[in-house]
Structure formats: structure tokens, C-alpha cells
Motif scaffolding. Structure first.
Motif, PDB file in Angstrom:
ATOM      1  N   ALA A  61       1.073  -9.830 -38.965  1.00 52.58           N
ATOM      2  CA  ALA A  61       0.835  -8.477 -38.459  1.00 52.58           C
ATOM      3  C   ALA A  61      -0.282  -7.806 -39.256  1.00 52.58           C
ATOM      4  O   ALA A  61      -1.176  -7.170 -38.681  1.00 52.58           O
ATOM      5  N   ALA A  94       0.708  -3.973 -35.056  1.00 48.78           N
ATOM      6  CA  ALA A  94       1.052  -4.153 -36.465  1.00 48.78           C
ATOM      7  C   ALA A  94       1.917  -3.025 -37.001  1.00 48.78           C
ATOM      8  O   ALA A  94       2.854  -3.267 -37.766  1.00 48.78           O
ATOM      9  N   ALA A  99       3.887  -8.519 -33.887  1.00 44.74           N
ATOM     10  CA  ALA A  99       2.718  -9.070 -34.581  1.00 44.74           C
ATOM     11  C   ALA A  99       1.825  -9.835 -33.619  1.00 44.74           C
ATOM     12  O   ALA A  99       0.597  -9.668 -33.621  1.00 44.74           O
TER      13      ALA A  99
END
Length: 328
Positions: free
Chosen positions: A67, A39, A34
Motif C-alpha cells: 500500500a 493506500a 492496497a
């Protein structure tokens, strides 16, 4: 440790070699991805964690929501925010609400973010409101920004960050009288802005730089490198973005931009580290937008990866692109 130091691949190698993984090790990996802006990898790791039968905790969900915010996955973020309590019995804390405000704010959904703040089951703290005010600065929304600053200063009249964010918002929109008034208020309250600085470790020694720094022993070489870089990246199409000069100066705006601490640190990295290794720089504040653009060009000119960690995340610049896809 590896992910905090900017080497996410080394972090994964350690994680991958573990025989037994608990909620802490899984959460550390999700957090690392993150923070580095990966992500998809963060969410994939989270789903593998659930498949392995490991129960997530409050910290895991901060990483998951972060994220989502780093790449603007609004629907995904809402899904996880709701599932944390419905599926895992985790009551959202202030940090989780801050992540959702960050997600909505970064995406430009400022009205929705303010509605969300007003609907919280407790009063938003200064961190949540500063997160929102920062988003107003990014999107240039004066009215909501002033409202957020007022809410912060009602809680704490001496909140330095609120004054700084508000001043930067005024500067970004060219309201220099308001900038002067805000800075005057700070001076009357004896509030000082945290100086932006960047640092880089070379051969076990940390070199720290401030804006327009001339104190380093290799200052002439550093600025010579910056001058050469400026010429080369302009040939590639770089145009200085003087919107990021937060002072009311008509002349030498471009010169101000090339005196930013992160540019100085990266230039020093180029002249003092092996060409086969990435240049890793750390900054205590948010990376400047013009520096972010320049570093993409630097990575082409020098043929090297540049890793910059600011107050929010890591940026990996390589072959003219950044891992954040210009969304941060």
C-alpha cells in the motif's frame, strides 16, 4: 474474491457484515485496498485491525508495505518495515524486502534502493532485482538498469523477464542497436517474450485480445469504436505518447498505440456492456502508459468508469482521473 474481481466496494460490504474477523479476513481487506491503490484506506484498516487486538502476520505486512509503495509513502513504509520486527517479532522475508525496493524504486530513489539491496542479510533473488530493474525502466536509468540485469543473469542466464525489461529500457531511451542486440541474445537462447493480452468477461464469456488482434467476430465494430474514440479524445487534448512504441518504426507509431490489447478490450467493453456498469478489463502485463492516459479521456467521452487490472494493481478511471493519481 470481490476485490480480485475489481469490485472493492462489494468486498468491503462483505467484510463489514462479518460478525467475527480474524487475521485472514483483516489481511484480505488490507490487501484489497492496497491492490486497488487506496493506500489510505488500507492503512486505516490496518490500524483498526491493531486496535481490535488482532495480531498481524507476515502476509499482513506485505499488504501494508505494498500500500505504501503504490502511493510513494516512503517514511510510512520505513516505519512499518522496522516495526514489524521490533513490535511484532516478524522477521522480514524476501517479499518484504521486495516491497521496500519497489517503494524506493517507484519513488525514483534508485541509488537508495540499490544500497538497500546490497545491505540485505541475504542475496537478493531475481524477483527483488527485477522489481528494481522495472523501476530503472520507469525512470530511464540505463546504468543501474544494466547493473541489475547483470546481477539477475548471473543468477539465471535464461531469465526471460530480465532481457525483456532491459530491452524495453533501451527502447525507451532510443538505443535501438542495444535493443536489437538484446533480442538477438534472446533468440540465440530460444527465449520468447510472454505475449501481452487483455481480457474481459461479458455475459459469462471471456473475450481475450492480443495486440493488433483481428480475430474477434466483432472486429469491425471494435475498430470503428476505437477510431471514433481517437477523434473525440484528441478534441479534448489527448496527445499520443509514442515513447511507448517499443519498436524502431518511424511511421504509423500512433496506429501501433491504438492496436494495444487493453485498448481493444476496453473498446469491446463499450459496445457490448450496459452503459450503467463499469467496464472491467484484465491484462497480464503492466498497462501501457499511453493507454493509461487514453483511458482517462475515454472515461470522460463515454461517461463511464473503466477498471483495468494489470500485473501490479487495479486502476479505476473515472471523470478523467485514475485512482493511482498517475503513480504506478
Amino acid at each position: 474474491m470481490y476485490s480480485r474481481c475489481g469490485d472493492i466496494e462489494a468486498a468491503f460490504q462483505v467484510f463489514n457484515g462479518m460478525g467475527d474477523r480474524n487475521v485472514i479476513s483483516w489481511t484480505s481487506m488490507v490487501t484489497g485496498y492496497a491492490k486497488h491503490g487506496f493506500a489510505v484506506r488500507a492503512l486505516e484498516t490496518f490500524h483498526k485491525m491493531l486496535e481490535a487486538g488482532v495480531r498481524p502476520n507476515e502476509i499482513t505486512y506485505i499488504a501494508v508495505l505494498s500500500a505504501c509503495s503504490h502511493v510513494g509513502l516512503i517514511s510510512e513504509g520505513w516505519k512499518h518495515f522496522k516495526s514489524m520486527s521490533m513490535e511484532h517479532g516478524i522477521v522480514p522475508r524476501m517479499e518484504h524486502y521486495a516491497c521496500m525496493v519497489d517503494l524506493l524504486g517507484r519513488s525514483g530513489c534508485l541509488e537508495e534502493a540499490m544500497e538497500f539491496i546490497n545491505s540485505m542479510p541475504f542475496n537478493a533473488d531475481a524477483f527483488v532485482l527485477r522489481t528494481f530493474l522495472g523501476a530503472c525502466r520507469v525512470h530511464g536509468n540505463i546504468n543501474l538498469g544494466k547493473h541489475a540485469a547483470k546481477m539477475i543473469l548471473e543468477q539465471d542466464p535464461n531469465d526471460t523477464a530480465a532481457y525483456i525489461l532491459l530491452s524495453n529500457l533501451y527502447a525507451y531511451t532510443g538505443q535501438w542497436d542495444e535493443v536489437a542486440e538484446t533480442r538477438k541474445n534472446m533468440k540465440e537462447k530460444n527465449l520468447t517474450k510472454e505475449a501481452g493480452c487483455s481480457w474481459i468477461e461479458v455475459e459469462n464469456k471471456v473475450h481475450k485480445f492480443y495486440a493488433a488482434d483481428t480475430s474477434h467476430p466483432q472486429v469491425l465494430e471494435i475498430y470503428d469504436e476505437l477510431d471514433q474514440l481517437a477523434l473525440k479524445i484528441k478534441e479534448l487534448g489527448y496527445v499520443p505518447n509514442t515513447d511507448f512504441v517499443l519498436h524502431d518504426v518511424e511511421e504509423k507509431k500512433e496506429q501501433y498505440l491504438f492496436q494495444h490489447s487493453e485498448k481493444i478490450a476496453v473498446a469491446f467493453g463499450f459496445i457490448s456492456t450496459s452503459k450503467s456498469k463499469p467496464v472491467r478489463v484484465f491484462k497480464n502485463l503492466r498497462v501501457c502508459g499511453d493507454c493509461h492516459t487514453a483511458f482517462k479521456y475515454f472515461s470522460i467521452v463515454k461517461g463511464r468508469e473503466i477498471v483495468v487490472r494489470d500485473s501490479n494493481r487495479f486502476h479505476h478511471f473515472k471523470d478523467g482521473k485514475c485512482s493511482c493519481d498517475d503513480y504506478w
